[in-house]
Design a protein around this motif. Structure first.
Motif, PDB file in Angstrom:
ATOM      1  N   ALA A  55       1.467   2.946   2.833  1.00 29.01           N
ATOM      2  CA  ALA A  55       0.903   2.604   1.521  1.00 29.01           C
ATOM      3  C   ALA A  55       1.770   3.096   0.364  1.00 29.01           C
ATOM      4  CB  ALA A  55      -0.509   3.172   1.395  1.00 29.01           C
ATOM      5  N   HIS A  56       2.459   4.195   0.548  1.00 23.98           N
ATOM      6  CA  HIS A  56       3.303   4.727  -0.528  1.00 23.98           C
ATOM      7  C   HIS A  56       4.730   4.249  -0.313  1.00 23.98           C
ATOM      8  CE1 HIS A  56       4.816   7.340  -3.638  1.00 23.98           C
ATOM      9  NE2 HIS A  56       5.721   7.807  -2.786  1.00 23.98           N
ATOM     10  N   THR A  57       5.188   3.360  -1.182  1.00 20.32           N
ATOM     11  CA  THR A  57       6.548   2.827  -1.079  1.00 20.32           C
ATOM     12  C   THR A  57       7.401   3.345  -2.228  1.00 20.32           C
ATOM     13  OG1 THR A  57       5.961   0.821  -2.293  1.00 20.32           O
ATOM     14  CG2 THR A  57       5.804   0.737   0.119  1.00 20.32           C
ATOM     15  N   ILE A  58       8.688   3.180  -2.055  1.00 17.71           N
ATOM     16  CA  ILE A  58       9.659   3.631  -3.052  1.00 17.71           C
ATOM     17  C   ILE A  58      10.448   2.403  -3.496  1.00 17.71           C
ATOM     18  CG2 ILE A  58      11.644   5.145  -3.443  1.00 17.71           C
ATOM     19  CD1 ILE A  58      10.550   6.583  -0.754  1.00 17.71           C
ATOM     20  N   GLN A 105      11.194  -2.768  -1.986  1.00 18.88           N
ATOM     21  CA  GLN A 105      10.466  -1.550  -1.629  1.00 18.88           C
ATOM     22  C   GLN A 105      10.892  -1.028  -0.265  1.00 18.88           C
ATOM     23  OE1 GLN A 105       8.033  -0.101  -3.717  1.00 18.88           O
ATOM     24  NE2 GLN A 105       8.760  -1.636  -5.185  1.00 18.88           N
ATOM     25  N   VAL A 107      10.166   2.558   2.457  1.00 21.16           N
ATOM     26  CA  VAL A 107       9.134   3.533   2.760  1.00 21.16           C
ATOM     27  C   VAL A 107       9.809   4.789   3.290  1.00 21.16           C
ATOM     28  CG1 VAL A 107       8.774   2.752   5.143  1.00 21.16           C
ATOM     29  CG2 VAL A 107       6.881   3.770   3.895  1.00 21.16           C
ATOM     30  N   ALA A 111       7.051   7.903   7.593  1.00 19.97           N
ATOM     31  CA  ALA A 111       5.894   7.007   7.648  1.00 19.97           C
ATOM     32  C   ALA A 111       5.986   6.071   8.848  1.00 19.97           C
ATOM     33  CB  ALA A 111       5.784   6.202   6.359  1.00 19.97           C
ATOM     34  N   SER A 140       2.737  -4.642   5.675  1.00 16.75           N
ATOM     35  CA  SER A 140       2.582  -3.589   4.672  1.00 16.75           C
ATOM     36  C   SER A 140       3.769  -3.448   3.737  1.00 16.75           C
ATOM     37  CB  SER A 140       2.340  -2.243   5.363  1.00 16.75           C
ATOM     38  OG  SER A 140       1.153  -2.286   6.116  1.00 16.75           O
TER      39      SER A 140
END
Length: 195
Positions: A55-58, A105, A107, A111, A140
């Motif tokens: 859920a948290h991407t960069i 994006q 990750v 993860a 995702s």
């Protein structure tokens, strides 16, 4: 979902009796509780959301070189995993090798290992496990392609039946641009150096 430890313990006690053992003998007295504790670990992924770690991407386009988008794959090799075969309730364990072609994006690399851990921590077959990992990553992330290679040793093959003690099983799951064998050939070659 959480494992019903008391019920597992009672069922293991019953299983010991069913195979002709005495669950009260010193070596087996704590076995039902130990098995219940192990099952809490083995099946922690049942009902868990495998996509949650992604859920948290960069954004790679928001950094010091905003026009830079990765042109090649991101690959994480040798992610150790263990699971329980749903056919015999015996363990299988091995290495997962994951690659994806990122869009804007990316990750955190840890993860990806957490996705493997969640999906392998439930009754499984290796073929489905690889497909589920590929689906979680593909849906995702804004990945252009995903490749999952699993190489595992199955106790149902090494300890019973065929008793092939050195046998491993390799499965491949691919999505997007990496779905075609020619497109993933370079990555499969890189995996050849995996330990």
């Amino acid at each position: 979902m959480t494992v019903d430890r008391a019920r597992v313990s009672a069922l293991v006690r019953e299983l010991l009796e069913a195979i002709g053992e005495d669950p009260e003998r010193p070596g087996l007295r704590q076995t039902p509780e130990r098995v219940a504790d192990a099952y809490v670990e083995f099946f922690a992924g049942v009902g868990a959301d495998a996509a949650a770690p992604l859920a948290h991407t960069i954004s790679v386009a928001s950094g010091p070189a905003p026009e830079t988008i990765p042109s090649g794959a991101v690959m994480v090799r040798d992610i150790a995993f263990r699971s329980i075969c749903e056919h015999h309730l015996l363990p299988f364990r091995g290495r997962a090798h994951l690659a994806y072609l990122p869009g804007e994006q990316v990750v955190g690399l840890g993860a990806l290992a957490r996705v493997v851990d969640i999906l392998s921590s439930r009754p499984q077959v290796q073929e489905r496990l690889g497909e589920q990992i590929a689906d979680a990553i593909a849906t995702s992330l804004d990945a252009r392609g995903v490749l999952v290679v699993l190489d595992a040793m199955h106790e149902c093959v090494t300890m019973r039946g065929a008793r092939q003690t050195e046998s491993t099983t390799v499965t491949i799951a691919a999505r997007g641009e990496l779905a075609e064998p020619a497109a993933r050939a370079e990555l499969v070659t890189l995996l050849g150096g995996a330990r």
